[in-house]
Design a protein around this motif. Structure first.
Motif, short mmCIF file in Angstrom:
data_model
loop_
_atom_site.label_atom_id
_atom_site.label_comp_id
_atom_site.label_asym_id
_atom_site.label_seq_id
_atom_site.Cartn_x
_atom_site.Cartn_y
_atom_site.Cartn_z
N LYS A 60 -6.00 1.26 -3.98
CA LYS A 60 -6.62 1.94 -5.12
C LYS A 60 -6.66 1.02 -6.33
O LYS A 60 -5.65 0.50 -6.78
CB LYS A 60 -5.85 3.23 -5.44
N ILE A 61 -7.88 0.81 -6.84
CA ILE A 61 -8.11 -0.09 -7.97
C ILE A 61 -8.81 0.72 -9.07
O ILE A 61 -9.75 1.47 -8.78
CB ILE A 61 -9.01 -1.27 -7.54
N LEU A 95 0.81 -1.22 0.00
CA LEU A 95 0.00 0.00 0.00
C LEU A 95 0.84 1.27 0.00
O LEU A 95 0.45 2.30 -0.54
CB LEU A 95 -0.95 0.00 1.20
N LYS A 96 2.04 1.19 0.61
CA LYS A 96 2.87 2.40 0.71
C LYS A 96 3.47 2.79 -0.65
O LYS A 96 3.89 3.92 -0.84
CB LYS A 96 3.95 2.22 1.77
N ASN A 97 3.51 1.83 -1.57
CA ASN A 97 4.05 2.13 -2.91
C ASN A 97 2.93 2.57 -3.84
O ASN A 97 2.11 1.77 -4.24
CB ASN A 97 4.74 0.88 -3.49
N ASN A 98 2.93 3.86 -4.15
CA ASN A 98 1.80 4.45 -4.87
C ASN A 98 1.95 4.35 -6.39
O ASN A 98 1.94 5.36 -7.09
CB ASN A 98 1.65 5.91 -4.44
N TYR A 99 2.17 3.12 -6.87
CA TYR A 99 2.28 2.94 -8.32
C TYR A 99 1.60 1.62 -8.70
O TYR A 99 1.24 0.83 -7.84
CB TYR A 99 3.75 2.95 -8.77
N VAL A 100 1.44 1.40 -10.01
CA VAL A 100 0.75 0.19 -10.48
C VAL A 100 1.64 -1.03 -10.25
O VAL A 100 2.75 -1.12 -10.76
CB VAL A 100 0.38 0.30 -11.98
N GLN A 101 1.12 -1.97 -9.43
CA GLN A 101 1.88 -3.19 -9.10
C GLN A 101 1.31 -4.42 -9.81
O GLN A 101 2.02 -5.38 -10.08
CB GLN A 101 1.83 -3.42 -7.58
N LYS A 148 -12.83 -3.94 0.98
CA LYS A 148 -13.45 -2.78 1.65
C LYS A 148 -12.91 -2.52 3.06
O LYS A 148 -13.07 -1.43 3.58
CB LYS A 148 -14.97 -2.90 1.65
N TYR A 149 -12.27 -3.51 3.67
CA TYR A 149 -11.68 -3.28 5.00
C TYR A 149 -10.18 -3.00 4.92
O TYR A 149 -9.47 -3.04 5.92
CB TYR A 149 -11.96 -4.46 5.93
N ILE A 150 -9.67 -2.78 3.71
CA ILE A 150 -8.25 -2.44 3.55
C ILE A 150 -8.20 -0.98 3.13
O ILE A 150 -8.54 -0.65 1.99
CB ILE A 150 -7.56 -3.34 2.51
#
Length: 208
Positions: A102-103, A67-73, A96-98
């Motif tokens: 971002k999807i 989650l800390k990496n804000n790029y497409v994985q 929904k609980y995470i």
């Protein structure tokens, strides 16, 4: 203990899945999830629509997202706009609980500018149709250098609809050490040739 937890799924995902009414993993989930959570090898899964394959690849993808990496994985490719929207909706429901994941779904027949804005803000998982995905790569908005997981969903459908060149274009721009997951109802000659070209040492599973 939930059966999903037994096969390695974390509490936050289990809770959402159980709220959807799923308590027991389907055969394709039972075979795929533990493998995808623990291995980085490629996977070929023969499974029809309706066998629960979105959760089979979706839950491990969500669980392994940094989650800390804000790029497409991770990138999920599928043949139609309808399936693209459906997969994205399912992933949003599972996660929904995470907080902070971002999807984004990208497909044709709709404003590309909105999709470009979302990509520029940062997205972890992209679900796309081959044509629109290729378009966004060409515009240098969707960058694949850091993508380490690629899912080809309904691969036979994508190939029979004439997306082979688009798939080649996309896959050639991903890392050599990515993990590729191919889900298909049938193994046609085209599917065989794409798996030979882009996959190595793949585990094969087949569900009735």
């Amino acid at each position: 203990m939930s059966r999903f937890k037994k096969i390695g799924i974390i509490n936050n995902l289990c809770k959402a899945v159980e709220e959807m009414g799923f308590t027991t993993p389907t055969e394709v989930q039972e075979q795929s999830i533990p493998f995808l959570l623990t291995e980085s090898r490629d996977l070929i899964a023969l499974a029809q629509t309706g066998t629960g394959k979105t959760a089979a690849f979706g839950l491990p993808l969500l669980q392994k997202t940094e989650l800390k990496n804000n790029y497409v994985q991770s990138i999920i490719l599928c043949p139609t706009r309808e399936l693209c929207i459906q997969i994205c909706k399912d992933l949003e429901t599972y996660s929904k609980y995470i907080s902070g994941i971002k999807i984004l779904s990208v497909y044709g027949g709709t404003n590309i500018e909105t999709q470009i804005k979302s990509l520029n803000k940062g997205t972890h998982i992209v679900v796309g149709t081959p044509g629109r995905t290729k378009d966004l790569i060409k515009r240098k908005v969707l960058k694949l250098e850091l993508v380490d997981k690629v899912v080809l969903d309904e691969a036979d459908e994508m190939l029979s609809m004439g997306f082979k060149d688009d798939l080649d274009f996309i896959l050639e721009r991903t890392r050599n050490d990515r993990q590729t997951m191919l889900f298909s109802a049938t193994i046609s000659n085209e599917v065989k040739s794409i798996s030979k070209k882009y996959m190595k040492d793949a585990k094969e599973i087949s569900v009735s």
